[in-house]
Design a protein around this motif. Sequence first.
Motif, PDB file in Angstrom:
ATOM      1  N   ARG A 125       0.724  -1.056   0.107  1.00 59.56           N
ATOM      2  CA  ARG A 125      -0.055  -0.012   0.187  1.00 59.56           C
ATOM      3  C   ARG A 125       0.822   1.241   0.015  1.00 59.56           C
ATOM      4  O   ARG A 125       0.718   2.147  -0.786  1.00 59.56           O
ATOM      5  N   HIS A 126       1.780   1.249   0.879  1.00 54.42           N
ATOM      6  CA  HIS A 126       2.766   2.293   0.942  1.00 54.42           C
ATOM      7  C   HIS A 126       3.708   2.395  -0.141  1.00 54.42           C
ATOM      8  O   HIS A 126       4.084   3.403  -0.930  1.00 54.42           O
ATOM      9  N   GLY A 127       4.091   1.097  -0.599  1.00 58.50           N
ATOM     10  CA  GLY A 127       5.341   1.005  -1.487  1.00 58.50           C
ATOM     11  C   GLY A 127       4.872   1.465  -2.872  1.00 58.50           C
ATOM     12  O   GLY A 127       5.741   2.058  -3.487  1.00 58.50           O
ATOM     13  N   VAL A 128       3.794   1.145  -3.263  1.00 61.27           N
ATOM     14  CA  VAL A 128       3.274   1.543  -4.511  1.00 61.27           C
ATOM     15  C   VAL A 128       3.341   3.325  -4.939  1.00 61.27           C
ATOM     16  O   VAL A 128       3.910   3.824  -5.625  1.00 61.27           O
ATOM     17  N   GLN A 129       2.720   3.646  -3.930  1.00 61.23           N
ATOM     18  CA  GLN A 129       2.374   5.091  -3.802  1.00 61.23           C
ATOM     19  C   GLN A 129       3.805   5.664  -3.817  1.00 61.23           C
ATOM     20  O   GLN A 129       4.354   6.714  -4.513  1.00 61.23           O
ATOM     21  N   SER A 130       4.891   5.150  -3.000  1.00 60.84           N
ATOM     22  CA  SER A 130       6.006   5.460  -2.798  1.00 60.84           C
ATOM     23  C   SER A 130       6.986   5.346  -4.023  1.00 60.84           C
ATOM     24  O   SER A 130       7.587   6.389  -4.155  1.00 60.84           O
ATOM     25  N   MET A 131       6.846   4.357  -4.677  1.00 61.05           N
ATOM     26  CA  MET A 131       7.501   4.213  -5.952  1.00 61.05           C
ATOM     27  C   MET A 131       7.451   5.387  -6.748  1.00 61.05           C
ATOM     28  O   MET A 131       8.196   5.781  -7.465  1.00 61.05           O
ATOM     29  N   PHE A 132       5.969   5.559  -7.101  1.00 58.57           N
ATOM     30  CA  PHE A 132       5.779   6.581  -8.217  1.00 58.57           C
ATOM     31  C   PHE A 132       6.155   7.843  -7.679  1.00 58.57           C
ATOM     32  O   PHE A 132       6.865   8.730  -8.305  1.00 58.57           O
ATOM     33  N   GLN A 133       6.211   8.444  -6.335  1.00 61.08           N
ATOM     34  CA  GLN A 133       6.718   9.570  -5.689  1.00 61.08           C
ATOM     35  C   GLN A 133       8.240   9.540  -6.022  1.00 61.08           C
ATOM     36  O   GLN A 133       8.876  10.610  -6.330  1.00 61.08           O
ATOM     37  N   SER A 134       9.149   8.523  -5.784  1.00 64.97           N
ATOM     38  CA  SER A 134      10.360   8.427  -5.664  1.00 64.97           C
ATOM     39  C   SER A 134      10.916   8.557  -7.213  1.00 64.97           C
ATOM     40  O   SER A 134      11.887   9.056  -7.645  1.00 64.97           O
ATOM     41  N   LEU A 135      10.106   8.297  -8.182  1.00 61.48           N
ATOM     42  CA  LEU A 135      10.230   8.000  -9.656  1.00 61.48           C
ATOM     43  C   LEU A 135       9.991   9.332 -10.191  1.00 61.48           C
ATOM     44  O   LEU A 135       9.993   9.649 -11.500  1.00 61.48           O
ATOM     45  N   GLY A 136       9.468  10.197  -9.365  1.00 61.49           N
ATOM     46  CA  GLY A 136       8.923  11.485  -9.738  1.00 61.49           C
ATOM     47  C   GLY A 136       7.813  11.681 -10.414  1.00 61.49           C
ATOM     48  O   GLY A 136       7.370  12.570 -11.195  1.00 61.49           O
ATOM     49  N   PHE A 137       6.741  10.627 -10.358  1.00 57.77           N
ATOM     50  CA  PHE A 137       5.393  10.832 -10.915  1.00 57.77           C
ATOM     51  C   PHE A 137       4.453  11.211  -9.700  1.00 57.77           C
ATOM     52  O   PHE A 137       4.174  10.335  -8.889  1.00 57.77           O
ATOM     53  N   ASN A 138       4.028  12.503  -9.656  1.00 56.65           N
ATOM     54  CA  ASN A 138       3.009  12.779  -8.931  1.00 56.65           C
ATOM     55  C   ASN A 138       2.211  13.802  -9.674  1.00 56.65           C
ATOM     56  O   ASN A 138       2.643  15.048  -9.984  1.00 56.65           O
ATOM     57  N   HIS A 139       0.828  13.607  -9.827  1.00 58.30           N
ATOM     58  CA  HIS A 139       0.265  14.652 -10.605  1.00 58.30           C
ATOM     59  C   HIS A 139      -1.227  14.704  -9.728  1.00 58.30           C
ATOM     60  O   HIS A 139      -1.685  13.684  -9.407  1.00 58.30           O
ATOM     61  N   PRO A 140      -1.649  15.854  -9.797  1.00 59.92           N
ATOM     62  CA  PRO A 140      -2.911  15.999  -8.743  1.00 59.92           C
ATOM     63  C   PRO A 140      -4.197  15.396  -9.365  1.00 59.92           C
ATOM     64  O   PRO A 140      -4.955  14.827  -8.687  1.00 59.92           O
ATOM     65  N   LYS A 141      -4.168  15.078 -10.712  1.00 61.80           N
ATOM     66  CA  LYS A 141      -5.112  14.476 -11.375  1.00 61.80           C
ATOM     67  C   LYS A 141      -5.034  12.801 -11.290  1.00 61.80           C
ATOM     68  O   LYS A 141      -5.890  11.976 -10.874  1.00 61.80           O
ATOM     69  N   HIS A 142      -3.873  12.466 -11.527  1.00 64.92           N
ATOM     70  CA  HIS A 142      -3.480  10.841 -11.525  1.00 64.92           C
ATOM     71  C   HIS A 142      -3.136  10.190 -10.200  1.00 64.92           C
ATOM     72  O   HIS A 142      -3.640   9.278 -10.102  1.00 64.92           O
ATOM     73  N   SER A 143      -2.442  10.859  -9.364  1.00 64.47           N
ATOM     74  CA  SER A 143      -1.967  10.467  -8.324  1.00 64.47           C
ATOM     75  C   SER A 143      -3.205   9.935  -7.381  1.00 64.47           C
ATOM     76  O   SER A 143      -2.984   8.669  -6.876  1.00 64.47           O
ATOM     77  N   PRO A 144      -4.119  10.476  -7.118  1.00 68.80           N
ATOM     78  CA  PRO A 144      -5.188   9.887  -6.092  1.00 68.80           C
ATOM     79  C   PRO A 144      -5.809   8.686  -6.711  1.00 68.80           C
ATOM     80  O   PRO A 144      -6.131   7.786  -6.123  1.00 68.80           O
ATOM     81  N   ARG A 145      -5.976   8.602  -8.316  1.00 64.25           N
ATOM     82  CA  ARG A 145      -6.344   7.575  -8.924  1.00 64.25           C
ATOM     83  C   ARG A 145      -5.523   6.239  -8.754  1.00 64.25           C
ATOM     84  O   ARG A 145      -5.819   5.193  -8.534  1.00 64.25           O
ATOM     85  N   ILE A 146      -4.360   6.488  -8.976  1.00 66.99           N
ATOM     86  CA  ILE A 146      -3.191   5.461  -8.711  1.00 66.99           C
ATOM     87  C   ILE A 146      -3.179   4.743  -7.226  1.00 66.99           C
ATOM     88  O   ILE A 146      -3.241   3.749  -7.026  1.00 66.99           O
ATOM     89  N   GLN A 147      -3.370   5.979  -6.330  1.00 68.34           N
ATOM     90  CA  GLN A 147      -3.499   5.573  -4.972  1.00 68.34           C
ATOM     91  C   GLN A 147      -4.614   4.425  -4.919  1.00 68.34           C
ATOM     92  O   GLN A 147      -4.552   3.560  -4.233  1.00 68.34           O
ATOM     93  N   LYS A 148      -5.765   5.107  -5.118  1.00 68.47           N
ATOM     94  CA  LYS A 148      -7.141   4.003  -4.999  1.00 68.47           C
ATOM     95  C   LYS A 148      -6.909   2.728  -5.527  1.00 68.47           C
ATOM     96  O   LYS A 148      -7.258   1.769  -5.274  1.00 68.47           O
ATOM     97  N   PHE A 149      -6.285   2.797  -6.794  1.00 66.48           N
ATOM     98  CA  PHE A 149      -6.188   1.353  -7.527  1.00 66.48           C
ATOM     99  C   PHE A 149      -5.117   0.696  -6.925  1.00 66.48           C
ATOM    100  O   PHE A 149      -5.371  -0.721  -6.561  1.00 66.48           O
ATOM    101  N   ALA A 150      -4.108   1.192  -6.104  1.00 73.00           N
ATOM    102  CA  ALA A 150      -3.189   0.590  -5.423  1.00 73.00           C
ATOM    103  C   ALA A 150      -3.807  -0.267  -4.037  1.00 73.00           C
ATOM    104  O   ALA A 150      -3.527  -1.215  -3.804  1.00 73.00           O
ATOM    105  N   ASN A 151      -4.488   0.600  -3.640  1.00 70.89           N
ATOM    106  CA  ASN A 151      -5.430   0.048  -2.473  1.00 70.89           C
ATOM    107  C   ASN A 151      -6.208  -1.068  -2.754  1.00 70.89           C
ATOM    108  O   ASN A 151      -6.078  -2.070  -2.018  1.00 70.89           O
ATOM    109  N   ALA A 152      -7.040  -0.724  -3.780  1.00 68.76           N
ATOM    110  CA  ALA A 152      -8.024  -1.717  -4.412  1.00 68.76           C
ATOM    111  C   ALA A 152      -7.254  -3.141  -4.554  1.00 68.76           C
ATOM    112  O   ALA A 152      -7.519  -4.340  -4.345  1.00 68.76           O
ATOM    113  N   VAL A 153      -5.919  -2.935  -5.394  1.00 72.46           N
ATOM    114  CA  VAL A 153      -5.220  -4.207  -5.688  1.00 72.46           C
ATOM    115  C   VAL A 153      -4.687  -4.838  -4.430  1.00 72.46           C
ATOM    116  O   VAL A 153      -4.759  -5.936  -4.239  1.00 72.46           O
TER     117      VAL A 153
END
Lengths: 207, 261
Positions: A152-180
């Motif tokens: 749960r933390h790893g997926v969000q953290s991976m995107f953040q560390s690789l420089g991907f954070n966007h107000p439109k996409h990041s909340p969706r990625i987090q929701k998807f990662a939580n569901a997964v």
Amino acid sequence: MAATGAALYLFVTVHLLGNLQVFLGPDAINHYAAALKSVPEILWGARLGLLACVGLHILTTVQLARINNKARPTAYAKKANSASTAASRTMYLSGPTIAAFIVYHLLHLTVGSAHPQFSETDVYSNMVFGFRVWWVSAAYIIAMALLCTHLRHGVQSMFQSLGFNHPKHSPRIQKFANAVGILYFAGFASMPLAALTGILPPFFERL
Amino acid sequence: MKPASMNLTLHVWRQANAAAPGRMERYDAPNVSEDMSFLEMLDVVNEQLISDGKEPIAFEHDCREGICGSCGFMVNGVAHGPQKGTTICQLHMRHFKDGEELFLEPWRATAFPVLKDLVVDRAAFDRIIAAGGYVSVRTGSAPDGNAISVPKEAADIAMDAAACIGCGACVAACPNAAAALFTGAKISHLGTLPQGQAERSRRALRMVEQLSLEQFGSCTNIGECVAACPKQIPLEMIARMNRDHLKAAWTSRGEHRSGGE
């Protein structure tokens, strides 16, 4: 850490999908297992690759922990957590527990030395009989719960560390990662639970 | 109507100088008006300490309008106290209850050595800025206004990042004492503007390099910094820093280091 984490995340996905074949019956999963082992070069290539990922993942974590421990030598008398998730604060706990679990898991269902009735070829029976011991199943389920909080933390953290954070996409990625994460937990936990409750019967009872 | 007043108990970190050992000491703060700011409450406590012939509690402050970035310490383990998006100078005592016990501690980080009581040395931030937090411009006659067009979206992001006042709350709140939010804000501020493009790669490399030289910790993306930030700088700024740094590290030809020294 992000790169090795991503590789291990992919492995977990494939591992889950492969093992869920246990619900298709003994033939399906035993054939799948035999196919995986059919080419030793590929099998050992994958195993060594995974081992390298785990090793690097741990090594980078140890380096990170050393830097971070030095960055605050004096602890606060009082410290409150305001925004961080419990999953993110327990990475140092969930990680080593999962590592210890992997060792047990390999001895239990790969090497077989921690399994009372281990068979080299009958993966189905190994799982069903292995999981019929309640505390073994309990250990598997707890470990999988920790793995999913780790992811749960790893997926969000991976995107953040690789420089991907966007107000439109990041909340969706987090929701998807939580569901997964929940889905993976359900998938992994379903196997020991099915063996415990008799939904997955031993081979001879199926005849 | 007379403002309500309250009696508080303070536990304050007292440390005579950078080399001396420190300890928590207990003080009474009687008859605190709810209209006082937190620093005004400390002013009153200090008046009493001075008239008792004791050393007043040292804390840093300047504008007391929440815009200079001078003030800041921990209140019950929260940087700048419990009010979101507020510096400690703008936090008013009406947010506290009569009889409350408050623990005041300085920012704690290897990179921020305590100078005295609640005052820490934040020169590490200045050195990070000096490493690359600038744009080089031709001095002399003023350039024509609006000669370089700035896209609205870039201006918005740059303004959000530029809101950082460099108070250090992000470092204080971070369990790793990382300064990723501060550095991320500075890199994003200049890196999104057209004027900042020329030095964008070099800036990311140098500032991130300085970050580790100063012995700040490493970011683990947990978000405590954002919750503590009085200017509510978003976590996105750290990702922008990582993006710029990754890109620069891959494409660098090794010319980013400053010569000499």
